[in-house]
Structures are given as C-alpha cells and as structure tokens.
Design a protein around this motif. Sequence first.
Motif, short mmCIF file in Angstrom:
data_model
loop_
_atom_site.label_atom_id
_atom_site.label_comp_id
_atom_site.label_asym_id
_atom_site.label_seq_id
_atom_site.Cartn_x
_atom_site.Cartn_y
_atom_site.Cartn_z
N LYS A 164 7.69 3.36 -3.70
CA LYS A 164 6.67 1.88 -3.64
C LYS A 164 6.68 1.59 -2.25
N CYS A 168 2.93 -4.32 -4.61
CA CYS A 168 3.71 -3.26 -4.69
C CYS A 168 3.00 -1.79 -5.24
N CYS A 204 11.59 -4.36 -5.09
CA CYS A 204 10.69 -4.70 -6.48
C CYS A 204 11.33 -3.74 -7.54
N ALA A 225 4.48 -8.36 -3.99
CA ALA A 225 5.56 -8.19 -3.24
C ALA A 225 5.46 -8.83 -1.84
#
Length: 108
Positions: A48, A69, A41, A76
């Motif tokens: 994360k 995320c 990310c 994500a």
Amino acid sequence: MEKRKEHKIEPSDIELGQMEFRMIMGNSWSHLEDYTGQIFCTCGSSEKRLINYKPYLNDLHDIVLNGLCSGCKTIASRYIETGEDPEKATIAERIRQLHKRSKRQVSN
C-alpha cells in the motif's frame, strides 16, 4: 467501525499547488516517496502507498496529503509535521498570507 468515504477538510485548510508544496517541504522533498509509501490502512495489502493525493496546509503549518490507498482504493491520508520546523513554518505562513490576499482580491 466503517471507514469514512470522504476526506475531512477543515475550512482553514489550504490546498497547495505543487510549487508551494515543494517550497514548504524544502530538503524533505527528496523523502516524498517515503511519506507516500508509509501509510496506515486496515486493508492488509503489503504494497500500500498513498496515490492520487492532494496536499493541504493546515492551521498548524503541517501538510496533510489526502488521497487513496493503492491497496484498496479507499481514502487514506498522510500527515507531515512541517510546522515543527521554524523555517518551514515561516514559509507556510507566507503562503497562507498570500492565499488570504488572493481570496480578498477575488471577492472585491
């Protein structure tokens, strides 16, 4: 370049239940935290992780975890190449066939 706002889910992708997900992952299930903890990310957060994810089976018998995320709360994903393992691919194909049969029965 702006990040997408929604996950791209192909028509052939199947959302997996928890048991189906575990069956395909097999012994790799014990490494699930590693998979969800290693995501890409651009937010720059050092902590994360993939959160609030749903597992999908794609047409290559690979698992795609679509979620958020934890650092920036935008979409994500994590791709797990389970289709390269013949045993996992066999289980994935059986699950795919069960979903097809189930879909046909519902539409009849």
